[in-house]
Design a protein around this motif. Sequence first.
Motif: not given
Length: 285
Positions: A220-228
Amino acid sequence: MPDTPSTPAPSTPAPGTPAPGTPAPGTPAPGTPIIDIRKLHKSYGTLEVLRGVDIRAGRGDVVALIGSSGSGKSTLLRCCNLLEDSQQGEIVFNGDPVRWRGTGHARQPADRAQVTKMRTNLSMVFQSFNLWAHMSVLQNVMEAPVTVLRQPREEVETRARALLAKVGIADKADVYPAQMSGGQQQRAAIARALCMEPMALLFDEPTSALDPELEQEVIRVIKALAAEGRTMLIVTHDMHLAADVANHVVFLHHGRIEEEGPPDAIFGAPQTARLKQFLRATEPA
Ligand SMILES: Nc1ncnc2c1ncn2[C@@H]1O[C@H](COP(=O)(O)OP(=O)(O)OP(=O)(O)O)[C@@H](O)[C@H]1O
Ligand SMILES: [Mg+2]
């Protein structure tokens, strides 16, 4: 009433002053990749691990590196931030090529300041978290910005606490790594990497030491970073993660790029027999 202009008249620029919009010297042209590795060769003794690899990640790109065990994925990441020496090929970071001295097995980065700058700008997250056991989570996150970048402690602490909140472990700031779950430790390691305010993040199998449910917290954290729009190079055995977060997937086989492309093509329509075989082998039973 005197006619006073609300803005001062533009002064004549000094000779040699760049026109507005001209980048300052040393600023890379727009579109310059953050990571640009060209024809990289690396061997350990006589074992050739990387045999002419090209990797490129522009700003906001998420590149997933996949391949079987021993194909050279970790070695490539470690060469990328100069934790390992390589013998041939170029590593260009944000338009700045690594300067070398020596050749072949004697080749080394020539400029320590450049190495430090690159490492600061390319934060790495390891499979085994690598948190310092004798420091609290907050101290782990603050350590490098305070000691390496010499940033003011209060400023770093504010940022560190915000990052711990962002990865969902604000309440763990004062505990030691051994008192946390693997998923929490890995999220602390991600907060630590982010606290350096890097231009790109390098992940080496960030979820492979974790149980499936803890893996999800980290994903979830990595996906959020990608979305940023963070620039990331991710080595992963998790094809779902690669398909979900990457915009480019590179399949490494015996130190060469066997196939690469957007995730839809790599996972939906693999071309080479080796990639097809690799994907079959990684499918859950
Ligand atoms: N320090 C080292 N000294 C000698 N050989 C090494 C060293 N590190 C890695 N190798 C060898 O280089 C090859 C590539 O290793 P690397 O760790 O890059 O593979 P990998 O693709 O990351 O594999 P895995 O999926 O198992 O992590 C392997 O044959 C490995 O044994
Ligand atoms: Mg590895």
